[in-house]
Design a protein around this motif. Structure first.
Motif, mmCIF file in Angstrom:
data_model
loop_
_atom_site.group_PDB
_atom_site.id
_atom_site.type_symbol
_atom_site.label_atom_id
_atom_site.label_comp_id
_atom_site.label_asym_id
_atom_site.label_seq_id
_atom_site.Cartn_x
_atom_site.Cartn_y
_atom_site.Cartn_z
ATOM 1 N N ILE A 54 6.564 -8.603 -1.219
ATOM 2 C CA ILE A 54 5.379 -8.168 -0.459
ATOM 3 C C ILE A 54 4.153 -7.957 -1.333
ATOM 4 O O ILE A 54 3.103 -7.540 -0.839
ATOM 5 N N GLY A 55 4.252 -8.232 -2.619
ATOM 6 C CA GLY A 55 3.117 -8.038 -3.512
ATOM 7 C C GLY A 55 3.173 -6.696 -4.219
ATOM 8 O O GLY A 55 3.926 -5.805 -3.831
ATOM 9 N N GLY A 56 2.330 -6.556 -5.238
ATOM 10 C CA GLY A 56 2.370 -5.347 -6.049
ATOM 11 C C GLY A 56 1.096 -4.536 -6.009
ATOM 12 O O GLY A 56 0.800 -3.798 -6.960
ATOM 13 N N GLN A 57 0.320 -4.663 -4.923
ATOM 14 C CA GLN A 57 -0.921 -3.901 -4.804
ATOM 15 C C GLN A 57 -0.785 -2.904 -3.663
ATOM 16 O O GLN A 57 -0.632 -3.281 -2.504
ATOM 17 N N MET A 58 -0.822 -1.618 -3.984
ATOM 18 C CA MET A 58 -0.628 -0.581 -2.981
ATOM 19 C C MET A 58 -1.831 -0.479 -2.046
ATOM 20 O O MET A 58 -2.937 -0.874 -2.385
ATOM 21 N N GLY A 59 -1.589 0.071 -0.880
ATOM 22 C CA GLY A 59 -2.611 0.216 0.138
ATOM 23 C C GLY A 59 -1.975 0.211 1.515
ATOM 24 O O GLY A 59 -0.739 0.231 1.648
ATOM 25 N N ALA A 60 -2.787 0.165 2.556
ATOM 26 C CA ALA A 60 -2.277 0.219 3.924
ATOM 27 C C ALA A 60 -1.374 -0.968 4.239
ATOM 28 O O ALA A 60 -0.313 -0.810 4.867
ATOM 29 N N SER A 139 3.166 -1.621 -10.400
ATOM 30 C CA SER A 139 3.926 -1.608 -11.652
ATOM 31 C C SER A 139 5.395 -1.305 -11.349
ATOM 32 O O SER A 139 5.983 -1.954 -10.497
ATOM 33 N N ALA A 140 5.998 -0.287 -11.978
ATOM 34 C CA ALA A 140 7.385 0.074 -11.688
ATOM 35 C C ALA A 140 7.458 1.389 -10.918
ATOM 36 O O ALA A 140 8.464 2.115 -10.986
ATOM 37 N N ALA A 141 6.358 1.723 -10.205
ATOM 38 C CA ALA A 141 6.277 2.950 -9.402
ATOM 39 C C ALA A 141 6.617 4.171 -10.262
ATOM 40 O O ALA A 141 6.092 4.302 -11.361
ATOM 41 N N GLY A 142 7.483 5.039 -9.767
ATOM 42 C CA GLY A 142 7.774 6.276 -10.483
ATOM 43 C C GLY A 142 8.473 6.111 -11.813
ATOM 44 O O GLY A 142 8.540 7.058 -12.600
ATOM 45 N N MET A 143 8.978 4.921 -12.103
ATOM 46 C CA MET A 143 9.633 4.654 -13.376
ATOM 47 C C MET A 143 8.708 3.919 -14.355
ATOM 48 O O MET A 143 9.173 3.412 -15.371
ATOM 49 N N THR A 144 7.420 3.870 -14.040
ATOM 50 C CA THR A 144 6.496 3.111 -14.879
ATOM 51 C C THR A 144 6.349 3.723 -16.263
ATOM 52 O O THR A 144 6.626 3.081 -17.287
ATOM 53 N N LYS A 145 5.880 4.968 -16.306
ATOM 54 C CA LYS A 145 5.661 5.618 -17.600
ATOM 55 C C LYS A 145 6.981 5.849 -18.318
ATOM 56 O O LYS A 145 7.162 5.408 -19.453
ATOM 57 N N ARG A 146 7.856 6.563 -17.651
ATOM 58 C CA ARG A 146 9.190 6.836 -18.211
ATOM 59 C C ARG A 146 10.210 6.347 -17.208
ATOM 60 O O ARG A 146 10.222 6.811 -16.078
#
Length: 383
Positions: A54-60, A139-146
């Motif tokens: 579905i793509g990697g750009q958040m929004g409605a 990106s990797a959502a909540g696992m992006t940074k760590r």
């Protein structure tokens, strides 16, 4: 003739038994580092699959498409992390970063003015990122940074560049001091080439250091890719709102001077890392020529590294911020701050792209030192 000498010296370095052993140990260590921070990989792979679908750009539109996906153990978690996401850069004011630094570190005078000027320049980069909706990159959502970004940039890249630096110094020291170690200095320096053979040794050891660094970097990235399988996440913005860096207890957005994808940021990091490796090669060669001994040269290098870190730690603990900002221009600190390269790099940096300017400054300084040391070596009694 000089080309043949470089090839000969390169073969000599490549035939060292310690070289493949060192490379294998470094690669094994890097694999352990990557696997040691490898948690949440199933969730990362789910996010990658969602990005592909579905793509990697958040929004409605993303929220609606995500809600229509089949039920899974990770879908609800991803929905909770992304629902109603807005562009954090749209109304972001870089002045709040400078105010944070001034409040935390009680800056005043020249250090405070330098930080405020740098953050003013940062506003243009924020506006560009806002125009591209960079912070809405999944990106990797909540696992992006760590753990993902930390595993790649804070752990793997940090280790690879350090290993390249160490190997560059060792190669430089061995190359310029091997004649003395093997007791062939009388024979070599009495030839027509004489002491000018050191130019060929410097070129050969620099090339060997660069090639081994590229091998380590490529192999480590390949292992990371094999284990994590980032896939479409490579194309995500490095400035996603899920990525950040920490100043004391405060989280700051990962704002780069120009927009980068994760893959583009990785390439830029490794390229600048190659420059750092060559700078340390020059430092090692200077130490070897000055001391005339590989072991003494390595001790001189370690002493410089310790003094470099001591200057930074002392100035930070004592609140001597002008000295602290000046210490950022030393080569060891250039490596130390690698995980936040191409950002405003904290209170110690005073210029946009300071890591690049520091590399240029250190490279020019090494060039001058190598030239002066080479002239000194031509005149002194080396036997």
């Amino acid at each position: 003739m000089r080309r043949k000498l470089i090839v000969w010296e390169l073969r000599k370095l490549c035939s060292l038994p310690m070289l493949p052993v060192f490379l294998i140990l470094c690669l094994a260590f890097n694999v352990l580092l990557i696997t040691g921070s490898r948690y949440g990989e199933d969730y990362v792979r789910y996010v990658e699959e969602v990005t592909e679908r579905i793509g990697g750009q958040m929004g409605a539109d993303f929220d609606a498409a995500l809600a229509d996906l089949p039920q899974s153990e990770y879908r609800e978690e991803l929905i909770s992390q992304t629902a109603g996401a807005t562009d954090i850069f749209e109304d972001y004011d870089a002045a709040q970063i400078s105010r944070l630094y001034l409040d935390i570190y009680h800056l005043s005078g020249i250090p405070a003015a330098a930080v405020e000027w740098k953050c003013q320049k940062l506003q243009g980069s924020i506006d560009i990122l806002a125009g591209q909706d960079a912070s809405l990159s999944l990106s990797a959502a909540g696992m992006t940074k760590r753990p993902l970004m930390d595993s790649l940039f804070k752990t793997a890249c940090h280790a690879v560049i350090l290993e390249g630096m160490l190997l560059a110094v060792l190669m430089a020291l061995y190359s310029c001091g091997c004649e003395k170690l093997s007791r062939t200095a009388f024979s070599v320096y009495s030839t027509r080439t004489g002491r000018k053979v050191q130019y060929a040794k410097a070129a050969a050891s620099a090339l060997a250091a660069l090639l081994t660094y590229l091998f380590l970097a490529s192999a480590t990235v390949a292992v990371f890719t094999l284990l994590w399988k980032p896939g479409a996440i490579w194309n995500a913005s490095i400035s996603s709102q899920f990525n950040y860096y920490v100043v004391v207890a405060y989280k700051l957005p990962f704002i780069t001077w120009l927009p980068f994808s994760v893959w583009g940021y990785l390439i830029a990091t490794l390229v600048l890392g190659a420059a750092v490796v060559l700078i340390f090669h020059g430092l090692g060669f200077v130490a070897g020529l000055l001391t005339g001994d590989a072991y003494k040269g390595f001790l001189a290098f370690l002493s410089f590294a310790v003094l470099n870190q001591a200057a930074m730690m002392f100035s930070e603990n004592a609140g001597l911020w002008l000295l602290y900002q000046s210490a950022q221009w030393l080569p060891f600190n250039l490596w130390w701050f690698q995980p936040i390269w191409f950002t405003e790099m904290g209170m110690g940096a005073v210029l946009p792209w300071q890591e690049c300017w520091t590399a240029v400054f250190c490279a020019l300084a090494m060039l001058v030192l190598c030239t002066l040391t080479g002239r000194h070596f031509q005149k002194k009694d080396v036997l």
